[in-house]
Design a protein around this motif. Structure first.
Motif, PDB file in Angstrom:
ATOM      1  N   UNK A  29       0.846  -1.184   0.000  1.00 14.19           N
ATOM      2  CA  UNK A  29       0.000   0.000   0.000  1.00 14.19           C
ATOM      3  C   UNK A  29       0.882   1.235   0.000  1.00 14.19           C
ATOM      4  N   UNK A  30       0.374   2.301  -0.557  1.00 15.03           N
ATOM      5  CA  UNK A  30       1.111   3.563  -0.511  1.00 15.03           C
ATOM      6  C   UNK A  30       1.260   4.064   0.923  1.00 15.03           C
ATOM      7  N   UNK A  31       0.474   3.493   1.844  1.00 14.75           N
ATOM      8  CA  UNK A  31       0.563   3.890   3.245  1.00 14.75           C
ATOM      9  C   UNK A  31       1.597   3.073   4.012  1.00 14.75           C
ATOM     10  N   UNK A  32       2.196   2.107   3.353  1.00 16.36           N
ATOM     11  CA  UNK A  32       3.198   1.279   4.034  1.00 16.36           C
ATOM     12  C   UNK A  32       4.384   2.093   4.513  1.00 16.36           C
ATOM     13  N   UNK A  33       4.889   1.705   5.675  1.00 16.52           N
ATOM     14  CA  UNK A  33       6.187   2.191   6.102  1.00 16.52           C
ATOM     15  C   UNK A  33       7.255   1.383   5.371  1.00 16.52           C
ATOM     16  N   UNK A  34       8.405   1.979   5.196  1.00 16.41           N
ATOM     17  CA  UNK A  34       9.542   1.268   4.612  1.00 16.41           C
ATOM     18  C   UNK A  34      10.754   1.506   5.501  1.00 16.41           C
ATOM     19  N   UNK A  35      11.665   0.560   5.474  1.00 20.30           N
ATOM     20  CA  UNK A  35      12.789   0.724   6.378  1.00 20.30           C
ATOM     21  C   UNK A  35      13.992  -0.100   5.985  1.00 20.30           C
ATOM     22  N   UNK A  52       7.896   6.805   6.872  1.00 17.15           N
ATOM     23  CA  UNK A  52       6.491   6.655   6.568  1.00 17.15           C
ATOM     24  C   UNK A  52       6.169   7.251   5.202  1.00 17.15           C
ATOM     25  N   UNK A  53       4.966   6.973   4.734  1.00 20.28           N
ATOM     26  CA  UNK A  53       4.570   7.467   3.417  1.00 20.28           C
ATOM     27  C   UNK A  53       4.488   8.987   3.387  1.00 20.28           C
ATOM     28  N   UNK A  99       2.605  -2.199   7.168  1.00 18.13           N
ATOM     29  CA  UNK A  99       1.612  -1.160   7.422  1.00 18.13           C
ATOM     30  C   UNK A  99       1.687  -0.642   8.860  1.00 18.13           C
ATOM     31  N   UNK A 100       2.422  -1.356   9.708  1.00 17.57           N
ATOM     32  CA  UNK A 100       2.446  -1.055  11.132  1.00 17.57           C
ATOM     33  C   UNK A 100       3.833  -0.586  11.586  1.00 17.57           C
TER      34      UNK A 100
END
Length: 123
Positions: A29-35, A52-53, A99-100
């Motif tokens: 999702x475009x709302x996903x966090x990435x790391x 975050x997004x 997402x979390x």
């Protein structure tokens, strides 16, 4: 399922720089966090930078002030600019997405991992 492909690692002298990239595909999702995460030899995998997004960012203490995380939402790609590298930055670097936010800080809870990219910093 999420597929993650990291790139950009290599061998650099202490004080040098590298830029890592990670392309994510699949159920994102475009709302996903990435790391970004690092696993040093003989140590557990740890988170080092999260984004975050909307651009909210957090860094681990060991990289604060030296590393910069960024993302391209259109490409589902996250980057890690690493400056002033130290020998203790040596390890395999992985990316991940969820997402979390709390889950992102607990690598053991994340299910899909890429092959990682090796970073070696010589003294």
């Amino acid at each position: 399922q999420v597929q993650l492909v990291e790139s950009g690692g290599g061998l650099v002298p202490a004080g040098g720089s590298l830029r890592l990239a990670c392309a994510a595909s699949g159920r994102i999702s475009s709302f996903n966090y990435m790391g970004w995460y690092r696993q040093a030899p003989g140590k557990q995998r740890e988170w080092i930078a999260l984004i975050g997004s909307g651009g909210n960012i957090q860094y681990g203490d060991s990289v604060k002030g030296r590393f910069t995380i960024s993302r391209d939402n259109a490409k589902n790609t996250v980057y890690l600019q690493m400056n002033s590298l130290k020998p203790e930055d040596t390890g395999v670097y992985y990316c991940n997405t969820d997402i979390n936010w709390v889950t992102m800080k607990s690598p053991g809870r994340l299910r899909s991992w890429g092959q990682g990219t090796q970073v070696t910093v010589s003294s």
